[in-house]
Scaffold this active site. Sequence first.
Site, PDB file in Angstrom:
ATOM      1  N   ASP A   8       0.871  -1.176   0.000  1.00 21.12           N
ATOM      2  CA  ASP A   8       0.000   0.000   0.000  1.00 21.12           C
ATOM      3  C   ASP A   8       0.913   1.233   0.000  1.00 21.12           C
ATOM      4  O   ASP A   8       2.139   1.120  -0.195  1.00 21.12           O
ATOM      5  CB  ASP A   8      -0.979  -0.045   1.189  1.00 21.12           C
ATOM      6  CG  ASP A   8      -0.295   0.131   2.539  1.00 21.12           C
ATOM      7  OD1 ASP A   8       0.963   0.215   2.588  1.00 21.12           O
ATOM      8  OD2 ASP A   8      -1.016   0.196   3.552  1.00 21.12           O
ATOM      9  N   CYS A  65       3.060  -3.338   4.209  1.00 19.98           N
ATOM     10  CA  CYS A  65       2.182  -2.213   4.574  1.00 19.98           C
ATOM     11  C   CYS A  65       2.794  -1.576   5.804  1.00 19.98           C
ATOM     12  O   CYS A  65       3.965  -1.834   6.114  1.00 19.98           O
ATOM     13  CB  CYS A  65       0.734  -2.666   4.760  1.00 19.98           C
ATOM     14  SG  CYS A  65       0.402  -3.781   6.134  1.00 19.98           S
ATOM     15  N   THR A  67       2.343  -1.957   9.030  1.00 21.79           N
ATOM     16  CA  THR A  67       2.700  -2.936  10.070  1.00 21.79           C
ATOM     17  C   THR A  67       2.991  -4.320   9.513  1.00 21.79           C
ATOM     18  O   THR A  67       3.516  -5.169  10.245  1.00 21.79           O
ATOM     19  CB  THR A  67       1.535  -3.090  11.053  1.00 21.79           C
ATOM     20  OG1 THR A  67       0.377  -3.511  10.302  1.00 21.79           O
ATOM     21  CG2 THR A  67       1.223  -1.771  11.765  1.00 21.79           C
ATOM     22  N   HIS A  98       9.228 -24.523   8.809  1.00 22.76           N
ATOM     23  CA  HIS A  98       8.099 -25.223   9.428  1.00 22.76           C
ATOM     24  C   HIS A  98       6.770 -24.996   8.709  1.00 22.76           C
ATOM     25  O   HIS A  98       5.918 -25.876   8.712  1.00 22.76           O
ATOM     26  CB  HIS A  98       7.929 -24.780  10.893  1.00 22.76           C
ATOM     27  CG  HIS A  98       9.005 -25.298  11.789  1.00 22.76           C
ATOM     28  ND1 HIS A  98       8.892 -25.318  13.166  1.00 22.76           N
ATOM     29  CD2 HIS A  98      10.237 -25.817  11.510  1.00 22.76           C
ATOM     30  CE1 HIS A  98       9.997 -25.833  13.691  1.00 22.76           C
ATOM     31  NE2 HIS A  98      10.841 -26.118  12.710  1.00 22.76           N
ATOM     32  N   HIS A 134       6.211 -31.771   9.754  1.00 23.62           N
ATOM     33  CA  HIS A 134       6.027 -30.427   9.209  1.00 23.62           C
ATOM     34  C   HIS A 134       5.206 -30.466   7.917  1.00 23.62           C
ATOM     35  O   HIS A 134       4.327 -29.632   7.702  1.00 23.62           O
ATOM     36  CB  HIS A 134       7.375 -29.757   8.965  1.00 23.62           C
ATOM     37  CG  HIS A 134       8.134 -29.502  10.225  1.00 23.62           C
ATOM     38  ND1 HIS A 134       7.589 -28.840  11.308  1.00 23.62           N
ATOM     39  CD2 HIS A 134       9.394 -29.849  10.601  1.00 23.62           C
ATOM     40  CE1 HIS A 134       8.474 -28.765  12.282  1.00 23.62           C
ATOM     41  NE2 HIS A 134       9.577 -29.375  11.882  1.00 23.62           N
TER      42      HIS A 134
END
Length: 142
Positions: A8, A65, A67, A98, A134
């Site tokens: 963004d 973005c 965060t 993982h 996994h």
Amino acid sequence: MKIVLASDHAGFDRRQALAEFLRLEGHETVERGAMSTDSYDYPSAADAAVPDILAHQADFGVFVCGTGIGVSIRANRYPGIRAALCCTTESAALAREHNDANVLCIGARTMTEELSVAILSVFINTGPSREHRHLARVEKLG
Ligand code: RB5
């Protein structure tokens, strides 16, 4: 590798810096989402890049973005997308080993450029674990 980057407005500058790093490392890049720092909604940025990954036109996604949270929430709504918001190099390695994560989410406002480059470098250079436990858990993710 071919890597699609999306952001963004809040992630626009960081996305460009990460794309430049990838190109210097010899990777091919495609950039989606905001094309300036003008307001651009983070769900639309994720939506613009997910098809490249699901169609195998890109090996990985790097979504940015403010965060990293908004793009990760949106990306993970798509079956086949395993997006990981990583804030340390250790979490980047584990997201690949993982979780076989195929999208790295980065917060431009929550970490330095230097750290985000280090996280990206670990992410793209770490392979998934081949241990049964996994693989079975990743299969359950859908
Ligand atoms: C934009 O201001 C900001 O909300 C966005 O970049 C992101 O942090 C959302 O999760």
